[in-house]
Write a protein that holds these residues in place. Sequence first.
Motif, PDB file in Angstrom:
ATOM      1  N   THR A 436       0.828  -1.207   0.000  1.00 17.25           N
ATOM      2  CA  THR A 436       0.000   0.000   0.000  1.00 17.25           C
ATOM      3  C   THR A 436       0.860   1.254   0.000  1.00 17.25           C
ATOM      4  N   ALA A 437       1.836   1.307   0.917  1.00 18.30           N
ATOM      5  CA  ALA A 437       2.679   2.495   1.015  1.00 18.30           C
ATOM      6  C   ALA A 437       3.598   2.650  -0.190  1.00 18.30           C
ATOM      7  N   LEU A 438       4.264   1.558  -0.570  1.00 24.75           N
ATOM      8  CA  LEU A 438       5.232   1.616  -1.662  1.00 24.75           C
ATOM      9  C   LEU A 438       4.574   2.014  -2.974  1.00 24.75           C
ATOM     10  N   LEU A 439       3.503   1.300  -3.342  1.00 24.42           N
ATOM     11  CA  LEU A 439       2.860   1.558  -4.630  1.00 24.42           C
ATOM     12  C   LEU A 439       2.108   2.884  -4.630  1.00 24.42           C
ATOM     13  N   SER A 440       1.558   3.294  -3.493  1.00 23.09           N
ATOM     14  CA  SER A 440       0.885   4.595  -3.425  1.00 23.09           C
ATOM     15  C   SER A 440       1.874   5.729  -3.638  1.00 23.09           C
ATOM     16  N   THR A 441       3.048   5.612  -3.030  1.00 28.85           N
ATOM     17  CA  THR A 441       4.071   6.650  -3.191  1.00 28.85           C
ATOM     18  C   THR A 441       4.558   6.708  -4.632  1.00 28.85           C
ATOM     19  N   ILE A 442       4.783   5.532  -5.235  1.00 35.22           N
ATOM     20  CA  ILE A 442       5.227   5.478  -6.630  1.00 35.22           C
ATOM     21  C   ILE A 442       4.166   6.082  -7.548  1.00 35.22           C
ATOM     22  N   ALA A 443       2.904   5.736  -7.298  1.00 33.13           N
ATOM     23  CA  ALA A 443       1.823   6.260  -8.128  1.00 33.13           C
ATOM     24  C   ALA A 443       1.703   7.773  -8.003  1.00 33.13           C
ATOM     25  N   ALA A 444       1.823   8.288  -6.788  1.00 28.56           N
ATOM     26  CA  ALA A 444       1.730   9.735  -6.589  1.00 28.56           C
ATOM     27  C   ALA A 444       2.860  10.461  -7.304  1.00 28.56           C
ATOM     28  N   SER A 445       4.064   9.925  -7.246  1.00 29.81           N
ATOM     29  CA  SER A 445       5.207  10.537  -7.929  1.00 29.81           C
ATOM     30  C   SER A 445       5.011  10.505  -9.445  1.00 29.81           C
ATOM     31  N   ALA A 446       4.462   9.400  -9.959  1.00 31.33           N
ATOM     32  CA  ALA A 446       4.223   9.291 -11.396  1.00 31.33           C
ATOM     33  C   ALA A 446       3.189  10.308 -11.858  1.00 31.33           C
ATOM     34  N   ALA A 447       2.142  10.519 -11.066  1.00 26.38           N
ATOM     35  CA  ALA A 447       1.115  11.499 -11.424  1.00 26.38           C
ATOM     36  C   ALA A 447       1.686  12.910 -11.442  1.00 26.38           C
ATOM     37  N   THR A 448       2.515  13.232 -10.462  1.00 21.87           N
ATOM     38  CA  THR A 448       3.133  14.564 -10.393  1.00 21.87           C
ATOM     39  C   THR A 448       4.046  14.800 -11.587  1.00 21.87           C
ATOM     40  N   ALA A 449       4.865  13.805 -11.930  1.00 21.63           N
ATOM     41  CA  ALA A 449       5.781  13.950 -13.058  1.00 21.63           C
ATOM     42  C   ALA A 449       5.022  14.082 -14.372  1.00 21.63           C
ATOM     43  N   PHE A 450       3.947  13.315 -14.545  1.00 21.89           N
ATOM     44  CA  PHE A 450       3.165  13.391 -15.777  1.00 21.89           C
ATOM     45  C   PHE A 450       2.512  14.768 -15.915  1.00 21.89           C
ATOM     46  N   THR A 451       1.996  15.288 -14.835  1.00 20.83           N
ATOM     47  CA  THR A 451       1.357  16.615 -14.862  1.00 20.83           C
ATOM     48  C   THR A 451       2.360  17.694 -15.240  1.00 20.83           C
ATOM     49  N   ALA A 452       3.563  17.598 -14.693  1.00 19.97           N
ATOM     50  CA  ALA A 452       4.591  18.594 -15.012  1.00 19.97           C
ATOM     51  C   ALA A 452       5.035  18.515 -16.471  1.00 19.97           C
ATOM     52  N   ASP A 453       5.064  17.303 -17.018  1.00 19.53           N
ATOM     53  CA  ASP A 453       5.535  17.120 -18.398  1.00 19.53           C
ATOM     54  C   ASP A 453       4.466  17.430 -19.441  1.00 19.53           C
ATOM     55  N   HIS A 454       3.202  17.516 -19.043  1.00 21.25           N
ATOM     56  CA  HIS A 454       2.111  17.720 -20.005  1.00 21.25           C
ATOM     57  C   HIS A 454       1.228  18.897 -19.585  1.00 21.25           C
ATOM     58  N   ALA A 455       1.867  19.939 -19.138  1.00 21.54           N
ATOM     59  CA  ALA A 455       1.121  21.094 -18.621  1.00 21.54           C
ATOM     60  C   ALA A 455       0.263  21.770 -19.673  1.00 21.54           C
ATOM     61  N   SER A 456       0.564  21.579 -20.951  1.00 26.51           N
ATOM     62  CA  SER A 456      -0.188  22.258 -22.012  1.00 26.51           C
ATOM     63  C   SER A 456      -1.521  21.572 -22.326  1.00 26.51           C
ATOM     64  N   MET A 457      -1.774  20.400 -21.777  1.00 26.71           N
ATOM     65  CA  MET A 457      -3.012  19.691 -22.052  1.00 26.71           C
ATOM     66  C   MET A 457      -4.197  20.377 -21.367  1.00 26.71           C
ATOM     67  N   ALA A 458      -5.397  20.106 -21.869  1.00 28.34           N
ATOM     68  CA  ALA A 458      -6.607  20.614 -21.224  1.00 28.34           C
ATOM     69  C   ALA A 458      -6.689  20.051 -19.807  1.00 28.34           C
ATOM     70  N   PRO A 459      -7.099  20.864 -18.834  1.00 27.99           N
ATOM     71  CA  PRO A 459      -7.071  20.427 -17.426  1.00 27.99           C
ATOM     72  C   PRO A 459      -7.805  19.110 -17.162  1.00 27.99           C
ATOM     73  N   ALA A 460      -9.002  18.951 -17.721  1.00 27.47           N
ATOM     74  CA  ALA A 460      -9.772  17.732 -17.455  1.00 27.47           C
ATOM     75  C   ALA A 460      -9.070  16.497 -18.011  1.00 27.47           C
ATOM     76  N   GLN A 461      -8.582  16.611 -19.256  1.00 30.68           N
ATOM     77  CA  GLN A 461      -7.881  15.487 -19.874  1.00 30.68           C
ATOM     78  C   GLN A 461      -6.563  15.205 -19.169  1.00 30.68           C
ATOM     79  N   LEU A 462      -5.893  16.272 -18.744  1.00 31.68           N
ATOM     80  CA  LEU A 462      -4.623  16.115 -18.028  1.00 31.68           C
ATOM     81  C   LEU A 462      -4.831  15.339 -16.723  1.00 31.68           C
ATOM     82  N   ALA A 463      -5.887  15.685 -15.987  1.00 27.01           N
ATOM     83  CA  ALA A 463      -6.154  15.005 -14.722  1.00 27.01           C
ATOM     84  C   ALA A 463      -6.448  13.520 -14.945  1.00 27.01           C
ATOM     85  N   ALA A 464      -7.249  13.235 -15.986  1.00 30.01           N
ATOM     86  CA  ALA A 464      -7.592  11.835 -16.271  1.00 30.01           C
ATOM     87  C   ALA A 464      -6.372  11.037 -16.699  1.00 30.01           C
TER      88      ALA A 464
END
Length: 510
Positions: A436-464
């Motif tokens: 739970t802890a390991l995979l949750s932390t990895i998932a949260a880091s992946a979401a943050t990195a993806f958001t930073a790399d795709h900031a130009s996307m539409a907000p709703a699509q970016l979140a999904a």
Amino acid sequence: MSTFTSELEPELVGGGGARSGDGTPAPTRAHRLRWAILGVLALAQLMVVLDATIVNIALPHAQADLGFDNSSRQWIITAYALAFGSLLLLGGRLTDLWGRKRSLIIGLAGFAVTSAIGGAAVSFEMLVIARAGQGVFGALLAPAALALLTTTFTDSSERGRAFGIFGAIAGGGGALGLLLGGMLTEWADWRWCLYVNLAIAAIAMVGAVIFLDDTRSEHRPKLDLPGVLTVTIGLFAVVYGFANAETAGWSDWATIAWLVVGAAVLAVFIWLQSRVSHALLPLRVILDRTRGGSYLVVFIAGIGMFGIFLFLTYYLQQNLEFTPIKTGLAFLPMIGVLIVVSTLATAVMLPRFGPRWMAAAGMMIAAGGMVWLAQLTSTSAYTADVLPGLLVIGFGLGLSMAPAMQGAVSGVSSDDAGVASATVNTMQQVGGSVGTALLSTIAASAATAFTADHASMAPAQLAADAAVNSYTTAFWWAAAIFAVGGVLAGVVMRSGRLPDTPEGAVSMAH
């Protein structure tokens, strides 16, 4: 066979030495009622496993009712995991001391009472205390059930079928918890996710009183108090450290401190176990290659399974917009395959080939299923994209979990049956907390990195897309974890069939 083993045989197979007309040992009452006993033990195990996940779907409703914030929500899950994981070895040894029937009934009664308190909770604190109480009695209940299974089924072919059913419940009970939690939350009230345990416990208690004999070994071990203290503190610190990492991160000083303290105290515990005469966890139990490898498989499977239940639940509800009930139903095909495969594999293959290659192959197949799920996108469909991966994972877990659970308690003496059984549950519970802890932390880091790399996307699509990327990253890691488990099973476990009957302490010491 040693004298010690011979003294134990009446309890395990002979029923006090009674003989039938042809001179063979007369079947004991427990042997005659063995399949009814299996039903009782399966209910007890199901209740313990269900409560690791049944409240997950109900949490938003409980939060709205009791008025606690998001940062506090995890403690409804963590309180159960902390108490259960840290007290399991003590519960296993108490099972050996008090007797298995008595321990099972006490565990069932206590679990029912604390479930009723949780269902009637009027505050966040009351609910957390009740969940911790469930963990305390679950730590007595779970090893008693597995120890009774071990000593009830002594014939190798029947034991395979029994452990297949029991292993299927251990592997698929979490998904059943999601389904039942969704049904009770949507059709009744979140409180029924706790009240339902009263019905399960009542049926199991009646069955335990009617069908079980209160047998115990004449050579009851003494309680290793230094071992109890060190293993309880050590497991508590490790589980708490991983739980803290889920919210505060791995660099947080409290996370680091708890994990370091936990590792150090557990090292002291292992040192003590090699030097005391009545060890809480005799090292002979875990140093056997088959049992040690089986514990590793159960631990690693516990880590990987949370990648399925946790993140796939998010994906189904948030991306595919499944209701809580539909989400639970989505896991049923995996459970069905797991039950069928585990039952057939342990009944047909395990008596012939032993658990080594079954566990190794099963973990690798489960890794393949996780790789399939790692291909999901925000536009994927359940039937074409989710279901095949679930079926493969169910096949792999069915092939590995039940043989590993049987291998983990194979060849232990009657005196060690409780603590060996507790170690299985400890590995699964601690593995789940780590996952739970390991995979949750990895998932949260992946979401943050993806958001930073795709900031130009539409907000709703970016979140999904960021959410899906976080889930698939966790699935890739879970696949790697399963693969490591397959390699370890092949390397560590011994080839060959499992022993048909428990060994004595002398012959087991090698």
